[in-house]
Write a protein that holds these residues in place. Structure first.
Motif, PDB file in Angstrom:
ATOM      1  N   ASP A 516       0.816  -1.208   0.000  1.00  0.00           N
ATOM      2  CA  ASP A 516       0.000   0.000   0.000  1.00  0.00           C
ATOM      3  C   ASP A 516       0.855   1.265   0.000  1.00  0.00           C
ATOM      4  O   ASP A 516       0.551   2.237  -0.708  1.00  0.00           O
ATOM      5  N   ALA A 517       1.930   1.262   0.774  1.00  0.00           N
ATOM      6  CA  ALA A 517       2.759   2.475   0.866  1.00  0.00           C
ATOM      7  C   ALA A 517       3.379   2.813  -0.489  1.00  0.00           C
ATOM      8  O   ALA A 517       3.348   3.972  -0.920  1.00  0.00           O
ATOM      9  N   ASP A 518       3.913   1.812  -1.161  1.00  0.00           N
ATOM     10  CA  ASP A 518       4.530   2.067  -2.468  1.00  0.00           C
ATOM     11  C   ASP A 518       3.468   2.477  -3.490  1.00  0.00           C
ATOM     12  O   ASP A 518       3.712   3.350  -4.334  1.00  0.00           O
ATOM     13  N   TYR A 519       2.308   1.839  -3.407  1.00  0.00           N
ATOM     14  CA  TYR A 519       1.237   2.179  -4.345  1.00  0.00           C
ATOM     15  C   TYR A 519       0.831   3.641  -4.179  1.00  0.00           C
ATOM     16  O   TYR A 519       0.712   4.388  -5.159  1.00  0.00           O
ATOM     17  N   VAL A 523       0.963   6.850  -6.782  1.00  0.00           N
ATOM     18  CA  VAL A 523      -0.233   7.626  -7.116  1.00  0.00           C
ATOM     19  C   VAL A 523       0.018   9.103  -6.827  1.00  0.00           C
ATOM     20  O   VAL A 523      -0.330   9.969  -7.637  1.00  0.00           O
ATOM     21  N   ARG A 524       0.617   9.403  -5.689  1.00  0.00           N
ATOM     22  CA  ARG A 524       0.882  10.814  -5.348  1.00  0.00           C
ATOM     23  C   ARG A 524       1.816  11.456  -6.365  1.00  0.00           C
ATOM     24  O   ARG A 524       1.692  12.632  -6.681  1.00  0.00           O
ATOM     25  N   ARG A 525       2.760  10.687  -6.861  1.00  0.00           N
ATOM     26  CA  ARG A 525       3.705  11.235  -7.835  1.00  0.00           C
ATOM     27  C   ARG A 525       3.087  11.348  -9.225  1.00  0.00           C
ATOM     28  O   ARG A 525       3.658  11.992 -10.101  1.00  0.00           O
ATOM     29  N   PRO A 647      16.414  19.774 -15.394  1.00  0.00           N
ATOM     30  CA  PRO A 647      16.259  18.450 -14.769  1.00  0.00           C
ATOM     31  C   PRO A 647      15.442  18.558 -13.481  1.00  0.00           C
ATOM     32  O   PRO A 647      15.565  19.540 -12.737  1.00  0.00           O
ATOM     33  N   ARG A 648      14.637  17.555 -13.241  1.00  0.00           N
ATOM     34  CA  ARG A 648      13.854  17.537 -12.004  1.00  0.00           C
ATOM     35  C   ARG A 648      14.619  16.767 -10.935  1.00  0.00           C
ATOM     36  O   ARG A 648      15.275  15.770 -11.221  1.00  0.00           O
ATOM     37  N   PHE A 649      14.514  17.246  -9.707  1.00  0.00           N
ATOM     38  CA  PHE A 649      15.242  16.630  -8.603  1.00  0.00           C
ATOM     39  C   PHE A 649      14.267  16.036  -7.600  1.00  0.00           C
ATOM     40  O   PHE A 649      13.149  16.508  -7.428  1.00  0.00           O
ATOM     41  N   GLU A 650      14.743  15.014  -6.943  1.00  0.00           N
ATOM     42  CA  GLU A 650      13.974  14.361  -5.892  1.00  0.00           C
ATOM     43  C   GLU A 650      14.665  14.644  -4.567  1.00  0.00           C
ATOM     44  O   GLU A 650      15.862  14.375  -4.422  1.00  0.00           O
ATOM     45  N   VAL A 651      13.920  15.184  -3.613  1.00  0.00           N
ATOM     46  CA  VAL A 651      14.512  15.467  -2.303  1.00  0.00           C
ATOM     47  C   VAL A 651      14.291  14.260  -1.412  1.00  0.00           C
ATOM     48  O   VAL A 651      13.159  13.884  -1.122  1.00  0.00           O
TER      49      VAL A 651
ATOM     50  N   GLU B  52       6.354   9.596   4.570  1.00  0.00           N
ATOM     51  CA  GLU B  52       5.884   8.698   3.514  1.00  0.00           C
ATOM     52  C   GLU B  52       6.941   8.487   2.448  1.00  0.00           C
ATOM     53  O   GLU B  52       6.679   7.816   1.450  1.00  0.00           O
ATOM     54  N   ALA B  53       8.135   9.055   2.692  1.00  0.00           N
ATOM     55  CA  ALA B  53       9.264   8.867   1.775  1.00  0.00           C
ATOM     56  C   ALA B  53       8.857   9.087   0.328  1.00  0.00           C
ATOM     57  O   ALA B  53       9.149   8.273  -0.555  1.00  0.00           O
ATOM     58  N   ASP B  54       8.140  10.168   0.096  1.00  0.00           N
ATOM     59  CA  ASP B  54       7.693  10.428  -1.282  1.00  0.00           C
ATOM     60  C   ASP B  54       8.220  11.748  -1.799  1.00  0.00           C
ATOM     61  O   ASP B  54       7.663  12.336  -2.720  1.00  0.00           O
TER      62      ASP B  54
END
Lengths: 809, 200
Positions: A516-519, A523-525, A647-651, B52-54
């Motif tokens: 569920d957490a990964d799903y 979805v949020r992304r 470029p997009r970055f992930e924090v 939530e590590a997102d």
């Protein structure tokens, strides 16, 4: 034993009488020449006598000819053709001289198929002779695709190396190295996702998507490895876009007794010994039973560049295998099991670093910590531990309907990756289990003669069930998939030409199970559309279905039989997107990137052509092959660019990383390979080999495209008393700088080109003991390999002295 | 390692359909900075948190007064564990393999080198069994009013073979040559906005 045949005078005396097939059948125990790694090869052409009572007709006669270990023909049987030509054909066959077939380097009796074409003398000029075309001379020559088979002798030269190292000498093949001692092959610029490896006819299934994941196949278990360059999906199925590797075990012993092969090697760079043993036995009490037991082991300390030790690159590998086969009439039932085990340290210099730190270590040139590292057999974290089991049940049967092969296989691949963690954390950080059941069935119909055309072909099906279970840091979901394929192929041989057509359809149903957490993260992304999935308390289920048709059309023209061939291969092949390409979510352990899958990826399809020409003269052998293809939905792993063009970055809690995702492109791939062998059996010879490949999209060369490569060898073959197969060689290998890739699109500029010198020597002592030495990177040059992941962190290993010893008993 | 041989058809294996990522792993999702005035008074807690590590962390700002030096304590948590798990004690137990570094715009300290517009000065206040700083306990001394950032970096520095990676003056080496010049990997690299208020 050679049978007495009518003499020419007797034939003439027979006049119009139909002579009929006067010779006995070749013994059923004789091996088909075409099935051997080194089939019988025609050495001496003979003149055909045109029967007077044949009038003015043309005729093709196909014979099965027994070739003895001395190369002389034995029993001969007519297989097809007009009866009027039988006697003449039989007589001519008795005068043929061959280089005998060989198995494991030993001459063996075999049966080969000979095709005689008779033409009225009135249609021939003074110099023309009627043609003899030996079909099935050698699988590499008879395949309409560009293909090279490495026999036992060639594989032995690479003793102690992995699969990629074993096939490195094939034109068009390079090695994709990683940050451990494991590597994977690259064929025509295509890496393992787009290559298919078949072990004993079974698709090798593993986590091959990882750039740092080697191919878990034991080359010691192979009697031969065939490299098919180019798309071959119509025959072998999905993933066969860049090429196919056929790893085939040596033939089992069939007569009572025991035999074995022992092989050992040692490499100085990394102090790497290897030892392997194979035993084959047939009990006298059960002559229909063949048994095999084999195993090998290798250890290695950390390797070193000319200037520093590559800390934590030690490894341990071992393999075991067992086979039992029983012959029941015209059938054979074979059961085998193979186990592969590898533990390999990840180079200490690979750090999970932010882009700024990554660039700083690139500029430093020498990895931080180089002064700390010492040679050691210890494997510390970070490291990889991989095991692969293959259990196979194979039934082959011959009947009036043809030859049927049915294979059921189970594969269990377990990959565990251990990162640097606190002492309180136990176990791997990435734990992959892949379970695969597969069923392959093929029916090859008997050869049929329709007029002047000999037809051969077959149909087949393939089915599979696969389960992928992942545990660890956020990265991949679980998945279950069902796959299936149906294929058919047909070959027509007439005179100097062969034409082959093939078609196949494959389907894949895959369901991904996300916790569920990964799903929710996906979805949020916005990287996953929730409407595509159903959710339960345990997981989200995200299904996917794919289908693809593969086609091939090939032609082989014996322009000058036995000497000059031209092949043309048109092929369409496909690949379904891998699980990581769809659902990856997490930091890449080896690169400064945050990776994100793209669930809407489609089927990758390659459509292209290969033209290959081969020349074989006593003093010169050469092959030239060129290819071009267009690839639709080609999936490339590249930085994600935002609407602002940046470029997009992930924090993350470990810092900010550029986002990488999978992007479909439509590149062109083209290039070629050439091999020239001057004096292949002369006391002094020269072998030249080169390969170029271009993979471009929108005018840009894709990152990772292999640079141009060239290899030159000067060979000296002295004749020494008591010593056979002596060969000395000086080797120069040149790799160009990959200057066509825009450095702004890569994480680092391409390394400089390099010229590496080497030397080798080999001989067989007392007809039994095979020894060889090899010096690689003779001048201990510093260099980085563009196709290796290591290039972002450190130089390649330096000078390496290798010794090998092998013997049969 | 023994070879595994699973010859049973396992189509009904439920492990596939019940995915779970093992959170008993090297996970840190929250960093807490506790500022306590050395002269006494209420402590202030600022956290960097991505439960939530997102990629959407919640970040508190550090608010300091020019008046006094502070004790700065650093704590680490894994909020994906149930219940939430504090990691700080584990880091402290392996202090000889960990060090926290402080850098950022407006920070002057061992890991920054010369900084002309610092608003705070960092000093280590703890050490491991080898007498080397850890960084779980520190002093933060305001030097001028203004705004800036403080970057907190937890570096894991396990030995490589027989060679220690955590050696003296790592912070100074990083200041001079960058963090690529020291070994180890970052377990944490987070940045807090910071401000120092002028005296009232």
């Amino acid at each position: 034993m050679k049978r007495t045949l009518p003499t020419l005078g007797a034939v003439l005396a027979l006049g119009c009488c139909v002579a009929g097939p006067a010779a006995a059948e070749p013994p059923s125990s004789a091996v088909e020449s075409a099935d051997l790694p080194e089939p019988a090869r025609l050495l001496q052409r003979v003149a055909l006598f045109y029967p007077e009572d044949a009038g003015s007709q043309h005729g093709d006669v196909v014979l099965l000819v027994e070739v003895g270990i001395d190369g002389v023909t034995g029993a001969v049987q007519v297989e097809s053709g007009p009866e009027v030509f039988f006697a003449s054909a039989l007589e001519a066959a008795s005068r043929l001289v061959f280089e005998p077939a060989r198995s494991d380097g030993v001459a063996v009796a075999s049966v080969t198929r000979i095709h005689f074409h008779f033409a009225p003398p009135s249609e021939l000029d003074d110099d023309a002779t009627m043609e003899i075309v030996v079909h099935g001379d050698h699988p590499d020559l008879e395949d309409t695709k560009a293909r090279t088979t490495l026999d036992r002798a060639a594989l032995e030269r690479a003793a102690g190396q992995d699969l990629a190292g074993s096939v490195e000498e094939v034109p068009g093949v390079t090695v994709g190295g990683g940050t451990t001692s494991a590597a994977k092959p690259i064929i025509r610029g295509q890496q393992e996702r787009r290559l298919l490896v078949l072990v004993d006819g079974v698709r090798h299934e593993s986590q091959k998507w990882g750039p740092d994941h080697g191919t878990e196949v034991d080359p010691f278990s192979a009697g031969s490895i065939t490299v098919i360059r180019g798309a071959a999906g119509a025959r072998y199925g999905p993933d066969a876009m860049g090429g196919v590797l056929l790893v085939n075990p040596p033939p089992l012993r069939t007569d009572p007794g025991v035999q074995g092969t022992a092989l050992g090697s040692f490499a100085s760079n990394g102090t790497r010994p290897f030892a392997g043993l194979r035993l084959d036995a047939v009990p006298a009490a059960l002559p229909a039973l063949s048994l095999r037991l084999e195993g090998n082991a290798a250890v290695g300390a950390s390797r070193h560049t000319p200037d520093y030790v590559l800390g934590n690159t030690a490894s341990r590998a071992w393999n075991l295998g067992a086979t039992a086969a029983v012959r029941l009439g015209t059938s054979q039932l074979r059961a085998s099991w193979r186990h592969h085990d590898l533990a390999a340290g990840v180079f200490h210099g690979v750090r999970s670093a932010t882009p700024a730190e990554f660039e700083a270590q690139l500029e430093a040139g020498v990895p931080e910590g180089a002064e700390r590292w010492e040679p050691s057999f210890a494997i510390e974290r970070a490291y990889q531990a991989v095991s692969h089991d293959l259990a196979l049940l194979h039934l082959a049967t011959h009947s009036p309907l043809g030859t049927a092969d049915v294979r059921y296989a189970y594969q269990h691949n377990r990959r565990r990756e251990y990162e640097q963690v606190r002492d309180g954390v136990a176990g791997p950080q990435y734990d992959f289990t892949l379970r695969t059941h597969s069923l392959d069935a093929e029916l090859a119909h008997p050869e049929a003669v329709v007029g002047d055309v000999t037809m051969s072909g077959g149909v087949g099906l393939q089915a599979g069930l696969q389960e992928n279970v992942y545990q660890g840091l956020t990265l991949l979901p679980n998945a279950r998939s069902f796959s299936g394929g149906l294929f058919a192929y047909e070959r027509a041989s007439v005179g100097r030409a062969d034409v082959e057509l093939g078609g196949r359809y494959d389907g894949l149903l895959r369901t991904a199970f996300l916790d569920d957490a990964d799903y929710q993260r996906h979805v949020r992304r916005g990287s996953l559309d929730a409407s595509h999935c159903s959710t339960t308390e345990e997981a989200a289920r995200c299904p996917g279905a794919y289908g693809a048709a593969s086609l091939s059309a090939g032609a082989l023209l014996h322009v000058v039989p036995e000497h000059l061939d031209v092949k043309v291969d048109l092929a369409r092949a496909s690949r379904f997107p891998d699980l990581d390409e769809l659902y990856l979510l997490g930091s890449a352990p080896s690169l400064p990137a945050f990776a994100l899958g793209f669930p809407d990826l489609g089927v990758e399809t390659s459509t292209g052509a290969t033209v290959t020409s081969g020349l074989r003269l006593p003093w010169l052998q050469a092959e030239l092959s060129g290819f071009a293809s267009r690839i639709d939905n080609y999936v490339q792993f590249a930085p994600e660019i935002g609407a602002d063009g940046q470029p997009r970055f992930e924090v993350t809690v470990r810092g900010a990383f550029p986002r990488f995702t999978y992007t479909p492109l439509r590149p062109w791939s083209h290039g070629g390979e050439a091999t020239v062998d001057l004096g292949p059996t002369a006391p002094v010879g020269l072998r030249l080999q080169g390969a170029v490949v271009r993979i471009t999209a929108d005018g840009q060369e894709l990152v990772g495209t292999a640079p141009d490569r060239f290899d030159a060898r000067l060979l000296v073959r002295p004749q020494l008393a008591g010593v056979d197969d002596t060969e000395l060689s000086l080797i120069a290998t040149g790799v160009a700088r990959q200057f066509r890739v825009d450095p702004e699109r890569d994480l680092a500029p391409a390394p400089d080109g390099v010229m590496l010198l080497g030397a080798a020597a080999q001989a067989t002592l007392g007809s039994k003991l095979r020894v060889g030495i090899e010096l690689r990177n003779l001048l201990d040059a510093r260099y980085r390999e563009y196709t290796s992941l290591l290039r972002y962190y450190a130089d390649q290993p330096g000078r390496d002295f290798r010794l090998r010893v092998g013997m049969d008993f | 390692m023994r070879p595994t041989m699973l010859l049973l058809l396992c189509a009904a294996c439920t492990d596939v359909e019940n995915p779970h990522n093992d959170d008993d792993n090297e996970l840190i999702t929250r960093v807490e900075l506790t500022l306590s005035p050395e002269a006494g008074g209420d402590a202030e807690v600022a956290s960097w948190s991505d439960p939530e590590a997102d990629g959407n962390p919640l970040i508190d700002a550090l608010l300091l007064s020019i008046d006094g030096p502070y004790v700065l304590e650093v704590a680490f948590f894994n909020d994906l564990a149930e219940p939430s798990e504090e990691i700080t004690a584990e880091v402290a137990a392996e202090a000889a393999e960990h060090q926290v570094f402080f850098t950022g715009e407006g920070v002057l300290g061992p890991a920054t080198g010369m900084v002309t517009a610092a608003i705070v000065e960092h000093q280590y206040a703890d050490e491991d069994s080898n007498g080397l700083p850890i960084g779980l306990l520190n002093r933060l001394i305001p030097v001028s009013a203004g705004t800036g950032e403080i970057t907190v970096r937890l570096r894991h520095l396990p030995p490589e073979g027989n060679a220690l990676v955590k050696v003296p003056e790592l912070a100074e080496t990083a200041a001079a040559d960058g963090f690529a010049a020291i070994g180890g990997d970052d377990d944490v690299l987070v940045t807090f906005p910071m401000s120092v208020d002028a005296a009232e």
